[in-house]
Design an enzyme around this catalytic site. Structure first.
Site, PDB file in Angstrom:
ATOM      1  CG  ASP A 157     -12.036  -6.865   5.367  1.00 30.78           C
ATOM      2  OD1 ASP A 157     -12.125  -6.310   6.602  1.00 30.78           O
ATOM      3  OD2 ASP A 157     -12.108  -6.292   4.223  1.00 30.78           O
ATOM      4  CE1 TYR A 167      -3.235  -2.928  -0.156  1.00 36.52           C
ATOM      5  CE2 TYR A 167      -3.708  -2.347   2.314  1.00 36.52           C
ATOM      6  CZ  TYR A 167      -3.838  -3.158   1.138  1.00 36.52           C
ATOM      7  OH  TYR A 167      -4.974  -4.071   1.050  1.00 36.52           O
ATOM      8  CG  ASP A 225      -0.948 -20.276   0.944  1.00 38.59           C
ATOM      9  OD1 ASP A 225      -0.332 -20.114   1.838  1.00 38.59           O
ATOM     10  OD2 ASP A 225      -0.697 -20.825   0.090  1.00 38.59           O
ATOM     11  CE  LYS A 251       2.378 -18.028  -1.071  1.00 35.34           C
ATOM     12  NZ  LYS A 251       1.740 -19.222  -0.748  1.00 35.34           N
ATOM     13  CG  ASP A 263      -7.092  -4.492   3.866  1.00 32.53           C
ATOM     14  OD1 ASP A 263      -8.170  -4.555   4.622  1.00 32.53           O
ATOM     15  OD2 ASP A 263      -6.705  -3.837   3.044  1.00 32.53           O
TER      16      ASP A 263
END
Length: 375
Positions: A267, A150, A239, A207, A263
């Site tokens: 959610d 971001y 994942d 990751k 993020d």
């Protein structure tokens, strides 16, 4: 005269923001009266509302006016509702509502976000997951907030040879993910300190099998973990974490991760509670802390008086804890929200087929129930 006074910058923002912020202010007033504290709230512009206001005034169009930023820096806390909506959803626009949110976090030096995910027994039927999967779930997501994709380099090139389908000239876009060691360390250390006050279990999400930034993240995390021998430490690929959150959420205590992964995962974790309307968050760091619900501006229901104010109210709970050290008041507010839910009161987003119609409340009525439960 009140025993103590706190200045709070309130940012109603867009969509349902003004409606849910109104209930948070009512709750603050009730708490202030009960605990002899004066909470002085001052509204300021952010997001789409700021874009519209600065454009109408003929000023430089911005989602974060300087007056808002100055007030936030001088305040004891910032309480935000929501930003954004289809009115400003033009990907080609140089100024977008979300820039206000990202900007204020960065300017205040807020480098980590806390998102508690509590499964309320009364709402266990509101989730799409089976009750036996959800029972006992209580986790804290700690998300890095000012680095990663971001805030990396964003670029787009045109007329690049070979970039189009078939090998012709076309566009090429680049988004870079960058992290420095200190950015990782300060967030991970905070997560371990939080775990010491909870169930003493940290899962670091990365990751590392693909990304160099994740390999750095993992190295720093392992170094810090060695300083906390009483905390159980694990690494988990993002994942797999996404799968485990819905397969076995009870295994998580404190989950710490970088910006983009956090993020997405936070959610996803909202579905454990049945609704984003139940999730509060806190953004902490070097400057004035900022508190906000985890949901968006919900423009489709704005102005209808049916939005769930509980995430905004629970953001007040976090503010009481982390900015004002008012744990007793925070505990009372948390208990009030849980009590209202246990009594069967619902807003439409957390109601189900078994909820009687006379138990489904609008925004203001739900705020009133929480205030009554505080008494």
């Amino acid at each position: 005269m009140a025993n103590k006074t706190y200045k709070i910058v309130t940012l109603p923002g867009d969509g349902i923001g003004p409606e849910i912020m109104a209930q948070a202010k009512r709750v603050l007033a009730a708490i202030g009266q009960a605990y002899d504290v004066d909470f002085v709230c001052q509204d300021h512009l952010i997001g789409g509302a700021a874009i519209d206001a600065t454009r109408a005034a003929g000023e430089e169009v911005t989602a974060l006016p300087q007056a808002t930023l100055d007030a936030a820096k001088a305040a004891d806390a910032v309480l935000l509702a929501a930003v954004g909506g289809p009115k400003w959803d033009d990907p080609t626009s140089p100024v977008r509502p979300e820039q206000g949110l990202l900007g204020i976090r960065k300017q205040l030096g807020l480098y980590l976000n806390l998102r508690p995910v509590r499964v309320y027994q009364a709402l266990i039927g509101a989730s799409t997951l089976k009750p036996e999967v959800l029972n006992g779930s209580d986790l804290l997501i700690v998300r890095e907030l000012t680095g990663g994709l971001y805030f990396g380099r964003h670029d787009r090139e045109h007329n690049v040879a070979g970039a189009a389908y078939g090998g012709g000239t076309g566009q090429k876009a680049v988004d870079s993910m960058e992290y420095s060691e200190y950015e990782v360390e300060r967030v991970v250390r905070w997560a371990y300190d939080a775990a010491m006050r909870r169930k003493r279990h940290v899962i670091s999400v990365d990751k590392a099998n693909v990304l160099e930034t994740s390999r750095l993240w993992r190295e720093v995390t392992h170094r810090i973990a060695a300083e906390y021998p009483d905390v159980k430490s694990e690494d988990m690929l993002v994942d797999n974490t996404a799968m485990q959150l819905v397969a076995n959420p009870r295994q998580f205590d404190v989950l710490v991760t970088e910006n983009t992964f956090g993020d997405i995962l936070s959610d996803e974790a909202s579905m454990l509670t049945g609704s984003l309307g139940m999730l509060a968050s806190a953004s902490l760091g070097d400057g004035t802390a900022l508190y906000e619900p985890s949901h968006g501006s919900a423009p489709d229901i704005a102005g209808r008086g049916i939005a769930n104010p509980l995430a905004q109210i629970l953001s007040v709970e976090l503010m009481l804890r982390y900015s004002f050290q008012m744990d007793e008041a925070a505990n009372a507010l948390a208990a009030a929200v849980e009590g209202v839910l246990d009594d069967g009161w619902r807003t439409v987003d957390i109601a189900d087929a078994s909820t009687p119609q006379d138990r489904i409340l609008g925004t203001e009525a739900m705020g009133t129930k929480v205030i009554d439960a505080l008494a």
